[in-house]
Design a protein around this motif. Structure first.
Motif, PDB file in Angstrom:
ATOM      1  N   TYR A   3      10.057  -0.260 -22.370  1.00  0.00           N
ATOM      2  CA  TYR A   3      11.479   0.072 -22.397  1.00  0.00           C
ATOM      3  C   TYR A   3      12.035   0.016 -20.980  1.00  0.00           C
ATOM      4  CZ  TYR A   3      10.573   2.049 -27.055  1.00  0.00           C
ATOM      5  OH  TYR A   3      10.205   2.231 -28.368  1.00  0.00           O
ATOM      6  N   THR A   4      13.268  -0.460 -20.831  1.00  0.00           N
ATOM      7  CA  THR A   4      13.980  -0.405 -19.558  1.00  0.00           C
ATOM      8  C   THR A   4      15.170   0.529 -19.721  1.00  0.00           C
ATOM      9  OG1 THR A   4      15.322  -2.336 -20.143  1.00  0.00           O
ATOM     10  CG2 THR A   4      13.285  -2.737 -18.914  1.00  0.00           C
ATOM     11  N   GLN A   5      15.649   1.060 -18.591  1.00  0.00           N
ATOM     12  CA  GLN A   5      16.728   2.054 -18.635  1.00  0.00           C
ATOM     13  C   GLN A   5      17.966   1.526 -17.934  1.00  0.00           C
ATOM     14  OE1 GLN A   5      16.302   5.830 -16.437  1.00  0.00           O
ATOM     15  NE2 GLN A   5      16.816   6.894 -18.332  1.00  0.00           N
ATOM     16  N   GLN A  43      14.653   0.613 -10.782  1.00  0.00           N
ATOM     17  CA  GLN A  43      14.485   0.025 -12.104  1.00  0.00           C
ATOM     18  C   GLN A  43      13.450   0.835 -12.881  1.00  0.00           C
ATOM     19  OE1 GLN A  43      14.089  -3.965  -9.874  1.00  0.00           O
ATOM     20  NE2 GLN A  43      14.704  -4.621 -11.922  1.00  0.00           N
ATOM     21  N   ASN A  44      13.951   1.775 -13.693  1.00  0.00           N
ATOM     22  CA  ASN A  44      13.077   2.685 -14.425  1.00  0.00           C
ATOM     23  C   ASN A  44      12.450   1.982 -15.628  1.00  0.00           C
ATOM     24  OD1 ASN A  44      13.543   4.971 -12.784  1.00  0.00           O
ATOM     25  ND2 ASN A  44      15.484   5.346 -13.816  1.00  0.00           N
ATOM     26  N   LEU A  45      11.151   2.231 -15.821  1.00  0.00           N
ATOM     27  CA  LEU A  45      10.402   1.645 -16.928  1.00  0.00           C
ATOM     28  C   LEU A  45       9.690   2.747 -17.709  1.00  0.00           C
ATOM     29  CD1 LEU A  45       8.671  -1.337 -15.065  1.00  0.00           C
ATOM     30  CD2 LEU A  45      10.878  -1.359 -16.250  1.00  0.00           C
ATOM     31  N   ARG A  46       9.536   2.513 -19.009  1.00  0.00           N
ATOM     32  CA  ARG A  46       8.755   3.419 -19.852  1.00  0.00           C
ATOM     33  C   ARG A  46       7.829   2.590 -20.729  1.00  0.00           C
ATOM     34  NH1 ARG A  46      12.078   6.223 -24.253  1.00  0.00           N
ATOM     35  NH2 ARG A  46      10.848   5.196 -25.870  1.00  0.00           N
ATOM     36  N   PHE A  47       6.578   2.994 -20.772  1.00  0.00           N
ATOM     37  CA  PHE A  47       5.586   2.312 -21.596  1.00  0.00           C
ATOM     38  C   PHE A  47       5.081   3.285 -22.660  1.00  0.00           C
ATOM     39  CE2 PHE A  47       5.579   0.308 -17.461  1.00  0.00           C
ATOM     40  CZ  PHE A  47       5.474  -1.051 -17.738  1.00  0.00           C
ATOM     41  N   ASP A  48       5.280   2.944 -23.936  1.00  0.00           N
ATOM     42  CA  ASP A  48       4.790   3.756 -25.054  1.00  0.00           C
ATOM     43  C   ASP A  48       3.619   3.034 -25.709  1.00  0.00           C
ATOM     44  OD1 ASP A  48       6.873   5.381 -24.436  1.00  0.00           O
ATOM     45  OD2 ASP A  48       7.914   5.218 -26.351  1.00  0.00           O
ATOM     46  N   CYS A  70       7.503   5.006 -14.870  1.00  0.00           N
ATOM     47  CA  CYS A  70       7.411   4.572 -13.480  1.00  0.00           C
ATOM     48  C   CYS A  70       8.631   3.712 -13.181  1.00  0.00           C
ATOM     49  CB  CYS A  70       6.118   3.795 -13.214  1.00  0.00           C
ATOM     50  SG  CYS A  70       5.989   2.229 -14.106  1.00  0.00           S
ATOM     51  N   THR A  71       8.722   3.219 -11.965  1.00  0.00           N
ATOM     52  CA  THR A  71       9.741   2.243 -11.609  1.00  0.00           C
ATOM     53  C   THR A  71       9.055   0.922 -11.297  1.00  0.00           C
ATOM     54  OG1 THR A  71       9.712   2.686  -9.227  1.00  0.00           O
ATOM     55  CG2 THR A  71      11.160   4.065 -10.606  1.00  0.00           C
ATOM     56  N   LEU A  72       9.815  -0.158 -11.397  1.00  0.00           N
ATOM     57  CA  LEU A  72       9.251  -1.464 -11.047  1.00  0.00           C
ATOM     58  C   LEU A  72       8.862  -1.493  -9.575  1.00  0.00           C
ATOM     59  CD1 LEU A  72       8.497  -4.292 -11.918  1.00  0.00           C
ATOM     60  CD2 LEU A  72      10.870  -4.990 -11.593  1.00  0.00           C
ATOM     61  N   GLY A  73       9.679  -0.849  -8.741  1.00  0.00           N
ATOM     62  CA  GLY A  73       9.346  -0.774  -7.318  1.00  0.00           C
ATOM     63  C   GLY A  73       8.069  -0.015  -7.060  1.00  0.00           C
ATOM     64  N   GLU A  74       7.798   0.999  -7.867  1.00  0.00           N
ATOM     65  CA  GLU A  74       6.570   1.774  -7.728  1.00  0.00           C
ATOM     66  C   GLU A  74       5.344   0.896  -7.984  1.00  0.00           C
ATOM     67  OE1 GLU A  74       4.925   6.125  -9.350  1.00  0.00           O
ATOM     68  OE2 GLU A  74       6.733   5.213 -10.189  1.00  0.00           O
ATOM     69  N   ILE A 276      12.997   4.032  -1.751  1.00  0.00           N
ATOM     70  CA  ILE A 276      12.065   3.780  -0.656  1.00  0.00           C
ATOM     71  C   ILE A 276      10.716   4.449  -0.911  1.00  0.00           C
ATOM     72  CG2 ILE A 276      11.589   4.321   1.772  1.00  0.00           C
ATOM     73  CD1 ILE A 276      13.404   2.000   1.529  1.00  0.00           C
ATOM     74  N   GLN A 277      10.703   5.633  -1.531  1.00  0.00           N
ATOM     75  CA  GLN A 277       9.445   6.358  -1.688  1.00  0.00           C
ATOM     76  C   GLN A 277       8.435   5.614  -2.565  1.00  0.00           C
ATOM     77  OE1 GLN A 277       9.906  10.218  -3.475  1.00  0.00           O
ATOM     78  NE2 GLN A 277      10.746   9.427  -5.386  1.00  0.00           N
ATOM     79  N   ASP A 278       8.914   4.683  -3.391  1.00  0.00           N
ATOM     80  CA  ASP A 278       7.996   3.896  -4.205  1.00  0.00           C
ATOM     81  C   ASP A 278       7.102   2.997  -3.356  1.00  0.00           C
ATOM     82  OD1 ASP A 278       8.915   4.984  -6.546  1.00  0.00           O
ATOM     83  OD2 ASP A 278      10.329   3.367  -6.976  1.00  0.00           O
ATOM     84  N   TYR A 279       7.511   2.733  -2.113  1.00  0.00           N
ATOM     85  CA  TYR A 279       6.763   1.820  -1.250  1.00  0.00           C
ATOM     86  C   TYR A 279       5.992   2.560  -0.164  1.00  0.00           C
ATOM     87  CZ  TYR A 279       9.936  -1.330  -3.608  1.00  0.00           C
ATOM     88  OH  TYR A 279      10.630  -2.010  -4.572  1.00  0.00           O
ATOM     89  N   ASP A 280       6.024   3.884  -0.196  1.00  0.00           N
ATOM     90  CA  ASP A 280       5.318   4.714   0.775  1.00  0.00           C
ATOM     91  C   ASP A 280       4.172   5.397   0.039  1.00  0.00           C
ATOM     92  OD1 ASP A 280       4.536   6.964   2.450  1.00  0.00           O
ATOM     93  OD2 ASP A 280       6.344   6.558   3.619  1.00  0.00           O
ATOM     94  N   SER A 281       2.935   5.032   0.369  1.00  0.00           N
ATOM     95  CA  SER A 281       1.790   5.445  -0.453  1.00  0.00           C
ATOM     96  C   SER A 281       1.555   6.947  -0.441  1.00  0.00           C
ATOM     97  CB  SER A 281       0.523   4.703   0.003  1.00  0.00           C
ATOM     98  OG  SER A 281       0.228   4.995   1.355  1.00  0.00           O
ATOM     99  N   ASP A 282       1.746   7.621   0.698  1.00  0.00           N
ATOM    100  CA  ASP A 282       1.432   9.054   0.736  1.00  0.00           C
ATOM    101  C   ASP A 282       2.636   9.938   0.408  1.00  0.00           C
ATOM    102  OD1 ASP A 282       2.993   8.936   3.012  1.00  0.00           O
ATOM    103  OD2 ASP A 282       1.391   9.457   4.408  1.00  0.00           O
TER     104      ASP A 282
END
Length: 497
Positions: A3-5, A43-48, A70-74, A276-282
């Motif tokens: 699913y996309t939001q 870009q929010n994603l949901r997987f069922d 999750c997000t696609l960027g994540e 931005i936080q999706d691209y920062d691992s910690d």
């Protein structure tokens, strides 16, 4: 089920479904979903996940096994663009783990290829009767791992199978890299899903397509795997605490903490930070303030930690930054003047220590007006332009932002004392231009983030190009290396389209 939001209405819409895999608790789905990726958007994603009970398309007819958000960027920002998350959705039950991978698609001159494979004297795995073999195809990823891209049908009770010819997009097989290794695993099918591994071999699209004859012979061989080099994104926030913002206890203040909605500072911080936080691992972010008098002695600081700890200014995620921002409003006194250069130099010190492309730094400055150290700020930006960093400036409130527009450098490259910036590293936007007139704050934040982050990918690439830094090693291209014969498999290339 993916699913996309939507950005404006936040509604979840079904995007697509995978195939069904029978009798397994560890499915590896073949079907891929092709999505447009935008760095500057959330870009929010949901997987069922469901257990199929009948042939109905109605999901309520099947057993729900869990879901992941999750997000696609994540996904893109994870190590090797591979994200692993626990499945949730059933209270009190561990639902397992969900793994998803993303890869950028390339354009291919050859659109698709028709292939046919057959086997000769494969290993016998069944005690009674012969094997029931099938093939599983994997394309190699940039980090040396493999992603499934095709499964053949099962050919029952034979050690000399002939599988049906199949057509597959070249992009799915090798993503346009004709020398990329393609791994083929051979299994003996079992009704309970516990298929027996017979062996594997590797090839490449180029190897299959350049033969002088119709056939190739492959043996069971194994290849070692390598890892690729990735760049770590480091995100730092700097917030304007000068008196021109107004008394935070008054509703007219840009720093006013309303119990009903976020102020402009908080909206800008959340809008940019959540992407931005999706691209920062910690997910640990330094958060700084400038232009305030600090307790207990009232000294003016243009570079202080929002969490009150100058030795460790890191906050846990954007929520941690938000909490530190709100606590600072309660403890410091807004003062002035508005100096940008100290926080720019703060990030530049860290960026100057890692020039090899392994890290890239992004500084977000949120401010309400006139810059009072313009000459020093220009010099800091010119110096920083040779470093692995970008600067985002968001202007809040009704003031004129002439100095910030000048720093942007879109019309004229910024200079200081006769030196010009090596590249454009500043993006400025006034938040007021992106506020939704109907009061939809979610839409306002999405518009702002899209605008301020749009230039970051090009700025990042410009640094890498000027330093001659190239992406890390891909998996080694396939090179034929005939070992002693074990279980030969023949492939016949039927046609290319």
């Amino acid at each position: 089920v993916l699913y996309t939001q939507g950005i404006a209405n936040r509604e979840w819409r079904e995007f697509g479904r995978t195939e069904v895999i029978d009798n397994t608790l560890n499915p590896d789905f073949v079907r891929k979903f092709i999505l447009d990726y935008f760095f500057e958007e959330r870009q929010n994603l949901r997987f069922d996940l469901y257990d199929l009970d009948c042939k109905s398309d109605n999901l309520s007819k099947h057993d729900f096994l869990g879901q992941a958000f999750c997000t696609l960027g994540e996904i893109v920002g994870s190590l090797g663009s591979r994200l692993e998350k626990p499945l949730i959705g059933i209270p009190g039950k561990k639902c397992g783990t969900f793994i998803v991978r993303a890869e950028e698609l390339s354009n291919c001159r050859v659109k698709s290829v028709m292939l046919q494979f057959c086997g000769n004297k494969l290993d016998k795995k069944d005690f009674f009767g012969k094997s029931d073999p099938f093939l599983v195809f994997y394309r190699s990823n940039e980090d040396g791992s493999f992603t499934i891209c095709h499964k053949t049908e099962v050919v029952k009770n034979t050690l000399d199978p002939v599988w049906q010819a199949f057509k597959i997009p070249v992009r799915a097989l090798c993503n346009g890299d004709y020398d990329r290794s393609i791994k083929v695993e051979v299994y003996d099918w079992d009704r309970d899903g516990g298929h027996d591994f017979i062996g594997e071999f590797s090839t490449s699209y180029r190897e299959m397509s350049r033969s002088q004859s119709q056939f190739h012979i492959y043996e069971v061989i194994f290849y070692t795997r390598t890892r690729t080099h990735l760049t770590q994104i480091n995100f730092t926030v700097a917030i304007d605490f000068t008196a021109s913002n107004g008394n935070p206890s008054q509703p007219t203040s840009l720093h006013y903490m309303s119990p009903y909605q976020l102020n402009d500072y908080a909206m800008a911080l959340r809008a940019v930070g959540e992407i931005i936080q999706d691209y920062d691992s910690d997910k640990m972010f330094p958060a700084l303030g400038f232009g305030a008098k600090l307790p207990p002695d009232g000294r003016v600081s243009h570079e202080f930690a929002l969490n009150g700890n100058p030795q460790n200014p890191y906050c846990n995620g954007i929520e941690g930054v938000m909490e530190a921002y709100y606590q600072s409003l309660k403890s410091v006194r807004l003062y002035g003047p508005t100096h940008f250069s100290p926080v720019i130099n703060h990030v530049a010190r860290y960026a100057s220590a890692v020039m090899d492309g392994s890290q890239y730094f992004i500084l977000l400055i949120i401010s309400d007006g006139v810059i009072t150290d313009m000459a020093q700020t220009k010099e800091s930006i010119v110096n920083a332009a040779s470093l692995p960093m970008s600067i985002i400036i968001v202007g809040v409130g009704p003031a004129e932002f002439d100095e910030m527009i000048e720093l942007d450098g879109d019309e004229e490259r910024i200079s200081s004392q006769g030196r010009y910036a090596e590249r454009d590293i500043v993006q400025f936007v006034p938040f007021r231009d992106y506020i939704d007139r109907r009061g939809n704050h979610i839409l306002s934040m999405a518009r702002l983030a899209k605008e301020v982050l749009a230039e970051i990918p090009d700025q990042f690439l410009s640094y890498m190009r000027t330093r001659g830094i190239k992406p890390g090693p891909l998996p080694p291209p396939y090179t034929p290396c005939p070992p002693p014969a074990i279980h030969p498999l023949l492939t016949r290339r039927v046609s290319r389209i």
